[in-house]
Scaffold this active site. Structure first.
Site, PDB file in Angstrom:
ATOM      1  N   VAL A  42     119.776   7.292 108.618  1.00 29.85           N
ATOM      2  CA  VAL A  42     120.245   8.321 107.647  1.00 29.85           C
ATOM      3  C   VAL A  42     120.249   9.651 107.902  1.00 29.85           C
ATOM      4  CG1 VAL A  42     120.774   8.807 105.038  1.00 29.85           C
ATOM      5  CG2 VAL A  42     120.510   6.410 105.960  1.00 29.85           C
ATOM      6  N   ALA A  44     111.249  16.882 108.629  1.00 30.67           N
ATOM      7  CA  ALA A  44     109.795  16.150 108.478  1.00 30.67           C
ATOM      8  C   ALA A  44     110.113  14.685 109.132  1.00 30.67           C
ATOM      9  CB  ALA A  44     109.085  16.325 107.320  1.00 30.67           C
ATOM     10  N   VAL A  98     122.301   4.200  95.119  1.00 30.93           N
ATOM     11  CA  VAL A  98     122.771   2.985  95.009  1.00 30.93           C
ATOM     12  C   VAL A  98     124.447   2.674  95.844  1.00 30.93           C
ATOM     13  CG1 VAL A  98     124.109   1.644  93.017  1.00 30.93           C
ATOM     14  CG2 VAL A  98     122.191   3.291  92.718  1.00 30.93           C
ATOM     15  N   GLY A 101     125.501   2.994  98.893  1.00 34.65           N
ATOM     16  CA  GLY A 101     125.998   3.837  99.754  1.00 34.65           C
ATOM     17  C   GLY A 101     127.054   4.779  99.610  1.00 34.65           C
ATOM     18  N   ILE A 140     130.030   4.551  98.375  1.00 32.01           N
ATOM     19  CA  ILE A 140     130.673   4.226  97.214  1.00 32.01           C
ATOM     20  C   ILE A 140     130.404   5.329  95.986  1.00 32.01           C
ATOM     21  CG2 ILE A 140     131.353   2.691  95.326  1.00 32.01           C
ATOM     22  CD1 ILE A 140     130.715   0.637  97.467  1.00 32.01           C
ATOM     23  N   GLU A 171     117.221  -6.902 108.070  1.00 32.13           N
ATOM     24  CA  GLU A 171     115.922  -6.303 108.796  1.00 32.13           C
ATOM     25  C   GLU A 171     115.339  -7.273 109.590  1.00 32.13           C
ATOM     26  OE1 GLU A 171     115.440  -3.197 109.061  1.00 32.13           O
ATOM     27  OE2 GLU A 171     116.615  -2.366 107.467  1.00 32.13           O
ATOM     28  N   ASP A 222     115.949  -5.196  96.561  1.00 30.44           N
ATOM     29  CA  ASP A 222     116.869  -4.158  96.892  1.00 30.44           C
ATOM     30  C   ASP A 222     118.222  -4.064  95.599  1.00 30.44           C
ATOM     31  OD1 ASP A 222     118.088  -2.008  98.737  1.00 30.44           O
ATOM     32  OD2 ASP A 222     119.717  -3.365  97.924  1.00 30.44           O
ATOM     33  N   LYS A 227     118.621  -1.330  92.266  1.00 27.23           N
ATOM     34  CA  LYS A 227     119.823  -0.647  91.965  1.00 27.23           C
ATOM     35  C   LYS A 227     120.295  -0.856  90.444  1.00 27.23           C
ATOM     36  CE  LYS A 227     121.078  -0.745  96.922  1.00 27.23           C
ATOM     37  NZ  LYS A 227     121.624  -1.454  97.887  1.00 27.23           N
ATOM     38  N   GLY A 275     124.439   1.838 105.838  1.00 31.89           N
ATOM     39  CA  GLY A 275     124.563   2.338 106.903  1.00 31.89           C
ATOM     40  C   GLY A 275     124.293   3.934 106.921  1.00 31.89           C
TER      41      GLY A 275
END
Length: 429
Positions: free
Chosen positions: A16, A45, A133, A135, A137, A191, A202, A206, A305
């Protein structure tokens, strides 16, 4: 347009973060026009400085994230490193040193959002987190701003792309859970350690964020009932299909009918094929919102993504920079209702229960008696069997979850019940 640029520090440069940096560079003129001033990336960083990061000036790279956020001349800090620490300390340090923050950190916001909002308010800074939350959207801002004058009663959504891909493959190809997970891993949706996704952590983070915003109350991840998809079988998928349903991992946040409490939960559920969420395929996300005045709204799109999440981050960056230029801040935490979060046992829902039973007279009557004694009404029953063994599928009417759980325990004690093959909730009617 102001010529002095707004200075931006980036914490994290993975999938990201690197995409955020790329878009900031390639779309610099457009961003400046939309904000009213140029934005300048002045530091990045990272943990591994030796890694080649295409398109990023090596002079910007640092391993000292604390020194970066303490500079005092940073206008906005973008945090995409994830996790609880050091992200929490870095964000609060950024506030203390004059910077507003854009974050994609769902775990931290679900665990300690109230403290972060309090710190932002104390120092007069912005805290934006659209990317935390679903991506790309647009969801957090519509709830915080567009629906701020309405009363949201329910948020029902698919907010994890990995689990939706797995369940979709199980439904469309007949694959088992393990096969579908292997395909998701091979395609990069899952993953190497998929626990956070497949066990619902996850989605629960959210759900906590969405419930807090929707109901103007504080909801932490520990308040969210959580079940994953690891126990979903091909038989469950087939049974759902026979009912005209499909199986999805849903995040469900509801206001009680009397308005005195809220619930938040994540679990697999059967939903009718006629429901808009049933058509959400592969790794896509969608959230269905029900409000008093607006009615039913649905938000749909890629939920993860690099590019989709970066889009949400940069949308927040534009908003925060505009606020900086106007010497204002956007909406902060709204938790005035202080509603309690009810336990899962008080949630009213439906169950689909598949039983392995003896194939002999009186079994159905015994099972029906158990449901009646627990105060749970039966909607439909399907039975088939031969050679002394049978399967019995019961779909209930809506009842408190505690009563349904009690029913299942009582069924297990019957001599004629060989076992409970599967239990799944039914939603979305």
């Amino acid at each position: 347009m102001r010529t002095r640029p707004l200075k931006v520090a980036l914490l994290g440069c993975g999938v990201v973060g690197s995409e955020v940096a790329r878009i900031m560079t390639t779309h610099a003129d457009d961003l400046a026009a939309r904000i009213g001033a140029p934005v300048e990336l002045v530091g990045v960083a990272v943990r591994r400085p030796s890694k080649v990061r295409e398109g990023i000036d090596p002079a910007l790279i640092t391993t000292d994230a604390t020194a970066l956020v303490q500079r005092g001349d940073i206008d906005v800090v973008i945090e995409v490193i994830g996790g609880i620490e050091p992200a929490r300390t870095l964000i609060t340090t950024a506030f203390e040193n004059g910077a507003s923050v854009v974050s994609a950190n769902k775990a931290l916001l679900a665990e300690d959002g109230a403290a972060l909002h309090a710190a932002a308010e104390k120092y007069g800074r912005d805290l934006y987190y659209e990317a935390a939350v679903a991506g790309a959207i647009p969801l957090v801002r519509p709830l915080r701003e567009s629906l701020a004058g309405d009363k949201v009663n329910r948020v029902l959504g698919i907010v994890n792309g990995t689990t939706n891909f797995i369940l979709d493959k199980m439904d469309t190809s007949g694959a088992g859970y393990s096969e579908a997970l292997d395909e998701a891993t091979a395609l990069g949706y899952a993953e190497a350690d998929p626990t956070a996704d497949v066990e619902g952590f996850d989605a629960a983070a959210k759900a906590a964020i969405l419930a807090g915003i929707a109901f103007h109350t504080r909801v932490k991840i520990g308040d969210v009932h959580r079940e994953g998809i690891t126990e979903v079988t091909a038989a469950d998928i087939a049974s759902a299909r026979r009912m005209g349903c499909t199986v999805k991992l849903l995040a469900i946040c509801e206001r009680a009918a009397d308005g005195a409490s809220v619930t938040a939960r994540v679990h697999p559920a059967m939903i009718p094929l006629s429901h808009p969420l049933a058509s959400v395929r592969e790794a896509y996300n969608a959230v269905f919102i029900e409000a008093d005045a607006a009615g039913q709204l649905m938000f749909y799109g890629p939920g993860a993504g690099g590019s989709p999440t970066a889009s949400a981050v940069l949308g927040d960056l534009v908003a925060v920079c505009r606020n900086k230029l106007g010497e204002a801040t956007g909406p902060g935490e709204s938790a005035y209702t202080r509603l309690p979060v009810s336990p899962m046992g008080e949630v009213v829902t439906r169950y689909h229960i598949s039983l392995d039973v003896a194939d002999k007279p009186g079994v159905l009557a015994q099972v029906a008696t158990v449901f009646a004694e627990q105060g749970v009404s039966i909607d439909t029953v399907r039975q088939q069997g031969k050679d002394g063994e049978a399967s019995l599928v019961v779909v209930t009417h809506r009842a408190p979850d505690a009563a349904l759980s009690g029913t299942v325990e009582a069924l297990r004690r019957l001599d004629t019940v060989r076992g409970v093959a599967s239990i799944m909730r039914v939603e979305g009617e």
